[in-house]
Design an enzyme around this catalytic site. Structure first.
Site, mmCIF file in Angstrom:
data_model
loop_
_atom_site.group_PDB
_atom_site.id
_atom_site.type_symbol
_atom_site.label_atom_id
_atom_site.label_comp_id
_atom_site.label_asym_id
_atom_site.label_seq_id
_atom_site.Cartn_x
_atom_site.Cartn_y
_atom_site.Cartn_z
ATOM 1 N N CYS A 79 -27.808 -29.357 -24.274
ATOM 2 C CA CYS A 79 -28.981 -29.080 -23.422
ATOM 3 C C CYS A 79 -28.976 -29.703 -22.033
ATOM 4 C CB CYS A 79 -30.262 -29.549 -24.089
ATOM 5 S SG CYS A 79 -30.502 -28.966 -25.741
ATOM 6 N N HIS A 140 -36.497 -31.687 -20.125
ATOM 7 C CA HIS A 140 -35.330 -32.450 -20.593
ATOM 8 C C HIS A 140 -34.370 -32.850 -19.472
ATOM 9 C CE1 HIS A 140 -32.616 -33.141 -24.380
ATOM 10 N NE2 HIS A 140 -33.173 -34.242 -23.908
#
Ligand SMILES: *[C@@H]1O[C@H](CO)[C@@H](O)[C@H](O)[C@H]1NC(C)=O
Ligand SMILES: *[C@@H]1O[C@H](CO)[C@@H](O)[C@H](O)[C@H]1NC(C)=O
Length: 586
Positions: A79, A140
């Site tokens: 990610c 994130h």
């Protein structure tokens, strides 16, 4: 008569002008951008990519009305770095947003690493072109640098006008009671030591107080102490993550700490709809960064049990319905022809996640490997669909190599801007390919990093059409014969966790897309020539990489109480500003 002839030509010119006019005005007015990014979704999970048992009619429909990219490559198999590359159009090694000393993603919202303030996202560039920019969903990419509310890595510091969603990522701990396979081992270890310490304390105090055994108050105290340790064990394992990472924000304000995951899906949809509604009259960029289909696969009642693939399939089908709702909102607002919609996944499906014997991660189709494995296709080859009616063709498949990083130059140039000149941009404008003005991608080479290490290189040899891929390193799978690292849940990039290949493993993906038969140096006549051409490209590429501060270093990654986002007065951080409105569940 010459006079008649002249008039004829004038009329013809006017007709021609009128015919081409609508196209030119459509291009001249700034298009909107809706970027839809799934989390951990495999390329084999989607109907239009060959899955005949999962139902993704809305995503399939986007492909029918647009272009489906079959060789769409993420810059990283995990990610944080993949998203950094997507946002900046640059390999994550350039921004320092990749693996360092054991860490491959941001672990704590209270850490100091994140997308550096001097990186320029596509949102920043579009904002300068008069776009209203929003991100709804997962971020994130870090939060603070030096103090609790400096928000140096926050979406609003990276060109977004509006943010609603999770500054972190969905994890098992966000859903109370969900089985957390990854932490089970750690949890049992902590629990064991807690018991040993508790026993020791009890024994010590018991020995000391052997002749005061009739005092009941002390016995109560032992139990209290034991209870406290019990609590701390739970807290460190579960509550700590839950309270510190599982939060929702609107712009700079924390709206839920911890978040109530059961209603997040409907909130994200509501926010996306409102965003489109509010901004229908201005050029906008909306980045919907789904929390789906990351574990713990939070799925609303309507979709629970709806698919033929368990809770994972349910979650995929729910995400597909969210895609449908967002596309409907665009169409209903009358923005269909003036909006480029893009759908992709940040990297391949996670093979190692299981709940008991049931696979709860994505499916990467014929491609080998998955999340965490940079060299193998399964970790980086993801779905990629673009729809823009009237501008790019419908029902079209493009097999050329493309990258998630290509969105960066594509949207900036369509928005009327120019690419930053003070840095290297690795993405390439997708429009010539999408509009069928060229049949070949500009990506001759793509570099497949695992953290700081170059694991593999792809060479699209234009004259022959071959897609060579050389692997210099690849993860050591466990157990032997499996594909995946079932001992550590996600394959690592270096050290004893990787095998080095000298001579490199070579495949031609144009004939062996599942990377099952490595070409041998002695039997493949082109082996030497291909490897030396690739080596040359690697040397050129390495010259362009400079040393930058490592955002995922240990000192940046650790939890720092003074950086922890907190709704309330630290350490008393909890709030719910959304009330209990569960009426709008999809
Ligand atoms: C479809 O997706 C499911 C869920 O990931 C997977 O288990 C199944 O093998 C896929 N089917 C095909 C034909 O790819
Ligand atoms: C951002 O700042 C770091 C640290 O000063 C520097 O190494 C890096 O080159 C800068 N990046 C850009 C794109 O200017």
């Amino acid at each position: 008569m010459p006079w008649v002839g002249g008039r004829f030509w004038w009329i013809l010119l006017i007709i021609l002008y009128l015919k081409t006019c609508p196209c030119t005005t459509a291009v001249a007015s700034k298009p909107n951008f809706v970027l839809l990014l799934a989390d951990d979704l495999g390329i084999g999970d989607i109907g239009c990519y060959g899955n005949d048992t999962i139902r993704t009619p809305n995503i399939d429909n986007l492909a029918k009305e647009g272009v489906k990219l079959t060789q769409h490559i993420a810059a990283a198999p995990i990610c944080t770095p993949s998203r950094a590359a997507f946002l900046t159009g640059r390999y994550p090694v350039r921004s320092g947003m990749d693996f360092c000393g054991g860490y491959r993603a941001i672990f704590w919202l209270g850490g100091s690493g994140g997308l550096p303030p001097n990186e320029t996202t596509f949102a920043t560039m579009l904002q300068r072109q008069g776009y209203y920019t929003g991100i709804i969903g997962k971020w994130h990419q870090g939060m603070n640098c030096k103090s609790r509310n400096d928000h140096c890595h926050h979406p609003l510091s990276h060109g977004f006008n509006y943010f609603y969603g999770m500054p972190y990522t969905l994890i098992s701990e966000c859903q109370p009671g969900s089985p957390s396979a990854t932490d089970a081992h750690l949890q049992s270890q902590l629990w064991f030591y807690t018991q040993v310490i508790a026993l020791a304390v009890i024994t010590l105090i018991a020995v000391k107080c052997i002749d005061l055994i009739e005092i009941n108050g002390k016995v109560i105290m032992y139990f209290a102490l034991f209870g406290l340790l019990f609590f701390l064990t739970w807290y460190l394992n579960y509550g700590f993550m839950h309270y510190w990472n599982c939060i929702l924000m609107r712009n700079h304000e924390i709206t839920e700490q911890p978040m109530n995951v059961q209603r997040t899906t409907s909130q994200i949809l509501k926010e996306a709809n409102l965003f489109i509604e509010r901004n229908r009259n201005v050029p906008f960029l909306l980045f919907v960064s789904f929390l789906h289909v990351h574990t713990p696969l939070v799925t609303t009642k309507k979709f629970t049990g709806s698919s033929r693939h368990g809770i994972y399939g349910d979650n995929v089908e729910e995400m597909d319905s969210m895609v449908g709702a967002i596309v409907d909102a665009i169409n209903a607002a009358g923005l269909k022809d003036n909006t480029l919609i893009y759908f992709a996944s940040d990297h391949g499906g996670h093979l190692e996640v299981k709940n008991g014997n049931i696979q709860t991660g994505g499916w990467n189709g014929i491609y080998k490997g998955g999340k965490g494995m940079a060299g193998w296709e399964g970790g980086i080859r993801v779905p990629g669909i673009v729809r823009w009616p009237g501008v790019i063709p419908s029902n079209t498949v493009i097999d050329e190599p493309t990258s998630l990083m290509d969105i960066y130059p594509t949207v900036i140039q369509l928005g009327g801007g120019e690419l930053p000149k003070d840095r290297i941009i690795d993405g390439r404008d997708l429009m010539p390919l999408l509009k069928n003005q060229t049949s070949q991608s500009e990506h001759e080479f793509l570099f497949h990093y695992c953290g700081m290490d170059l694991h593999a290189v792809r060479w699209h040899q234009k004259e022959s059409g071959a897609i060579w891929k050389a692997h210099y390193m690849s993860p050591v799978f466990y157990p032997e014969g499996a594909v995946g690292c079932y001992n550590i849940q996600i394959c690592a990039c270096e050290g004893e966790h990787v095998a080095r290949h000298d001579p490199p493993l070579l495949f031609d993906l144009s004939v062996d897309a599942s990377e099952s038969n490595p070409l041998q140096p002695y039997s493949e006549p082109q082996y030497k020539a291909v490897i030396s051409r690739i080596e040359l490209a690697v040397a050129e590429h390495r010259k362009t990489i400079s040393t930058v501060p490592q955002q995922l270093s240990l000192s940046n990654i650790v939890w720092k109480p003074w950086l922890q986002p907190c709704c309330g007065t630290f350490p008393f951080c909890w709030c719910d500003k959304e009330g209990n409105d569960e009426t709008s569940i999809i």
